[in-house]
Design a protein around this motif. Structure first.
Motif, PDB file in Angstrom:
ATOM      1  N   PHE A   1      13.548   3.247   7.818  1.00 25.51           N
ATOM      2  CA  PHE A   1      13.115   4.548   8.345  1.00 25.51           C
ATOM      3  C   PHE A   1      13.970   5.683   7.785  1.00 25.51           C
ATOM      4  N   LEU A   2      15.273   5.477   7.724  1.00 27.41           N
ATOM      5  CA  LEU A   2      16.172   6.527   7.229  1.00 27.41           C
ATOM      6  C   LEU A   2      15.905   6.826   5.756  1.00 27.41           C
ATOM      7  N   LEU A   3      15.737   5.791   4.954  1.00 27.82           N
ATOM      8  CA  LEU A   3      15.438   5.998   3.536  1.00 27.82           C
ATOM      9  C   LEU A   3      14.090   6.700   3.363  1.00 27.82           C
ATOM     10  N   PHE A   4      13.098   6.238   4.119  1.00 23.75           N
ATOM     11  CA  PHE A   4      11.755   6.809   4.038  1.00 23.75           C
ATOM     12  C   PHE A   4      11.747   8.269   4.467  1.00 23.75           C
ATOM     13  N   ALA A   5      12.390   8.562   5.580  1.00 22.56           N
ATOM     14  CA  ALA A   5      12.422   9.943   6.085  1.00 22.56           C
ATOM     15  C   ALA A   5      13.110  10.873   5.090  1.00 22.56           C
ATOM     16  N   THR A   6      14.166  10.401   4.469  1.00 21.77           N
ATOM     17  CA  THR A   6      14.855  11.213   3.469  1.00 21.77           C
ATOM     18  C   THR A   6      13.943  11.457   2.268  1.00 21.77           C
ATOM     19  N   GLY A   7      13.222  10.417   1.838  1.00 21.33           N
ATOM     20  CA  GLY A   7      12.296  10.557   0.718  1.00 21.33           C
ATOM     21  C   GLY A   7      11.173  11.541   1.023  1.00 21.33           C
ATOM     22  N   ILE A   8      10.597  11.441   2.220  1.00 21.28           N
ATOM     23  CA  ILE A   8       9.521  12.365   2.607  1.00 21.28           C
ATOM     24  C   ILE A   8      10.063  13.795   2.688  1.00 21.28           C
ATOM     25  N   ALA A   9      11.269  13.953   3.223  1.00 22.58           N
ATOM     26  CA  ALA A   9      11.875  15.288   3.297  1.00 22.58           C
ATOM     27  C   ALA A   9      12.047  15.878   1.899  1.00 22.58           C
ATOM     28  N   LEU A  10      12.445  15.035   0.944  1.00 26.14           N
ATOM     29  CA  LEU A  10      12.589  15.516  -0.428  1.00 26.14           C
ATOM     30  C   LEU A  10      11.239  15.903  -1.039  1.00 26.14           C
ATOM     31  N   LEU A  11      10.168  15.205  -0.652  1.00 24.46           N
ATOM     32  CA  LEU A  11       8.844  15.596  -1.136  1.00 24.46           C
ATOM     33  C   LEU A  11       8.450  16.970  -0.600  1.00 24.46           C
TER      34      LEU A  11
ATOM     35  N   PRO B   1      14.299  11.258  -6.870  1.00 22.61           N
ATOM     36  CA  PRO B   1      14.971  10.575  -5.757  1.00 22.61           C
ATOM     37  C   PRO B   1      14.032  10.323  -4.577  1.00 22.61           C
ATOM     38  N   ALA B   2      13.052  11.195  -4.359  1.00 16.32           N
ATOM     39  CA  ALA B   2      12.112  10.997  -3.260  1.00 16.32           C
ATOM     40  C   ALA B   2      11.334   9.698  -3.447  1.00 16.32           C
ATOM     41  N   VAL B   3      10.783   9.512  -4.624  1.00 14.78           N
ATOM     42  CA  VAL B   3      10.010   8.296  -4.892  1.00 14.78           C
ATOM     43  C   VAL B   3      10.898   7.066  -4.828  1.00 14.78           C
ATOM     44  N   LEU B   4      12.087   7.145  -5.388  1.00 10.61           N
ATOM     45  CA  LEU B   4      13.006   6.002  -5.330  1.00 10.61           C
ATOM     46  C   LEU B   4      13.353   5.632  -3.889  1.00 10.61           C
ATOM     47  N   LEU B   5      13.580   6.631  -3.049  1.00  6.30           N
ATOM     48  CA  LEU B   5      13.902   6.360  -1.647  1.00  6.30           C
ATOM     49  C   LEU B   5      12.713   5.764  -0.893  1.00  6.30           C
ATOM     50  N   ILE B   6      11.535   6.295  -1.124  1.00  7.19           N
ATOM     51  CA  ILE B   6      10.347   5.799  -0.423  1.00  7.19           C
ATOM     52  C   ILE B   6      10.015   4.376  -0.860  1.00  7.19           C
ATOM     53  N   VAL B   7      10.033   4.120  -2.152  1.00  7.45           N
ATOM     54  CA  VAL B   7       9.769   2.770  -2.637  1.00  7.45           C
ATOM     55  C   VAL B   7      10.846   1.804  -2.142  1.00  7.45           C
ATOM     56  N   SER B   8      12.097   2.229  -2.150  1.00  5.55           N
ATOM     57  CA  SER B   8      13.187   1.382  -1.642  1.00  5.55           C
ATOM     58  C   SER B   8      12.994   1.065  -0.162  1.00  5.55           C
TER      59      SER B   8
ATOM     60  N   GLY C   1       3.086   5.031   5.141  1.00  7.05           N
ATOM     61  CA  GLY C   1       4.468   4.560   5.193  1.00  7.05           C
ATOM     62  C   GLY C   1       4.984   4.409   6.609  1.00  7.05           C
ATOM     63  N   SER C   2       4.685   5.370   7.456  1.00 10.45           N
ATOM     64  CA  SER C   2       5.143   5.302   8.852  1.00 10.45           C
ATOM     65  C   SER C   2       4.566   4.090   9.560  1.00 10.45           C
ATOM     66  N   TYR C   3       3.272   3.846   9.349  1.00 11.61           N
ATOM     67  CA  TYR C   3       2.655   2.678   9.989  1.00 11.61           C
ATOM     68  C   TYR C   3       3.287   1.388   9.483  1.00 11.61           C
ATOM     69  N   SER C   4       3.471   1.290   8.196  1.00  9.73           N
ATOM     70  CA  SER C   4       4.060   0.098   7.595  1.00  9.73           C
ATOM     71  C   SER C   4       5.462  -0.160   8.133  1.00  9.73           C
ATOM     72  N   LEU C   5       6.281   0.867   8.130  1.00 11.25           N
ATOM     73  CA  LEU C   5       7.662   0.702   8.576  1.00 11.25           C
ATOM     74  C   LEU C   5       7.732   0.425  10.069  1.00 11.25           C
ATOM     75  N   TYR C   6       6.879   1.059  10.842  1.00 12.40           N
ATOM     76  CA  TYR C   6       6.856   0.813  12.284  1.00 12.40           C
ATOM     77  C   TYR C   6       6.469  -0.637  12.575  1.00 12.40           C
TER      78      TYR C   6
ATOM     79  N   LEU D   1       0.831  -1.203   0.000  1.00 14.04           N
ATOM     80  CA  LEU D   1       0.000   0.000   0.000  1.00 14.04           C
ATOM     81  C   LEU D   1       0.868   1.257   0.000  1.00 14.04           C
ATOM     82  N   GLY D   2       1.959   1.238   0.748  1.00 13.05           N
ATOM     83  CA  GLY D   2       2.876   2.379   0.766  1.00 13.05           C
ATOM     84  C   GLY D   2       3.545   2.600  -0.578  1.00 13.05           C
ATOM     85  N   ILE D   3       3.953   1.516  -1.220  1.00 12.42           N
ATOM     86  CA  ILE D   3       4.561   1.628  -2.545  1.00 12.42           C
ATOM     87  C   ILE D   3       3.541   2.177  -3.538  1.00 12.42           C
ATOM     88  N   THR D   4       2.317   1.677  -3.480  1.00 11.01           N
ATOM     89  CA  THR D   4       1.260   2.148  -4.375  1.00 11.01           C
ATOM     90  C   THR D   4       0.986   3.634  -4.173  1.00 11.01           C
TER      91      THR D   4
END
Length: 130
Positions: free
Chosen positions: A75-85, A101-108, A57-62, A10-13
């Motif tokens: 968490f680090l990849l996700f937070a960086t991606g959200i910051a870029l958004l 890069p934001a989408v690539l980091l979040i999906v990764s 994303g936060s719920y999924s990763l938690y 769901l987060g990737i989607t």
């Protein structure tokens, strides 16, 4: 019937939907303002999509971190991606430099979280699909 939700999927989607909105929608729907519809460069819609990705994303990763792998890398990849958004919103002129890069980091982050959940070895392995 008890259905489990795969929060990483769901987060990737959600992340990909955001990327499609930001990258492709202006190309195909540039005539919408003629009809009074303004979802292109609509700050409210953009912020809503970022917050939706953040919440899901936060719920999924938690969940993955707490119940399965205890790794901070997703968490680090996700937070960086959200910051870029959010940077994309602040410096709109450079949005595509932030978006890709934001989408690539979040999906990764979601993919790594999903992978880490699959390789763990403990008694509640069926919980990974939540």
């Amino acid at each position: 019937m008890n259905r489990k939700i795969n929060w990483d999927a769901l987060g990737i989607t959600t992340s990909l939907a955001c990327a499609i909105h930001c990258a492709l929608l202006p190309l195909f729907l540039s005539s919408l303002p003629l009809f009074g519809v303004n979802i292109i460069d609509n700050v409210s819609f953009e912020v809503f999509m970022i917050l939706l990705a953040l919440v899901i994303g936060s719920y999924s990763l938690y969940h993955g971190w707490k119940k399965h792998h205890h790794s901070w890398l997703p968490f680090l990849l996700f937070a960086t991606g959200i910051a870029l958004l959010f940077c994309k919103q602040a410096w709109h002129k450079y949005q595509f430099w932030f978006l890709i890069p934001a989408v690539l980091l979040i999906v990764s982050a979601h993919f790594i979280n999903y992978s880490y959940c699959r390789v763990h070895d403990h008694a509640h392995s069926s919980d990974c699909d939540h």
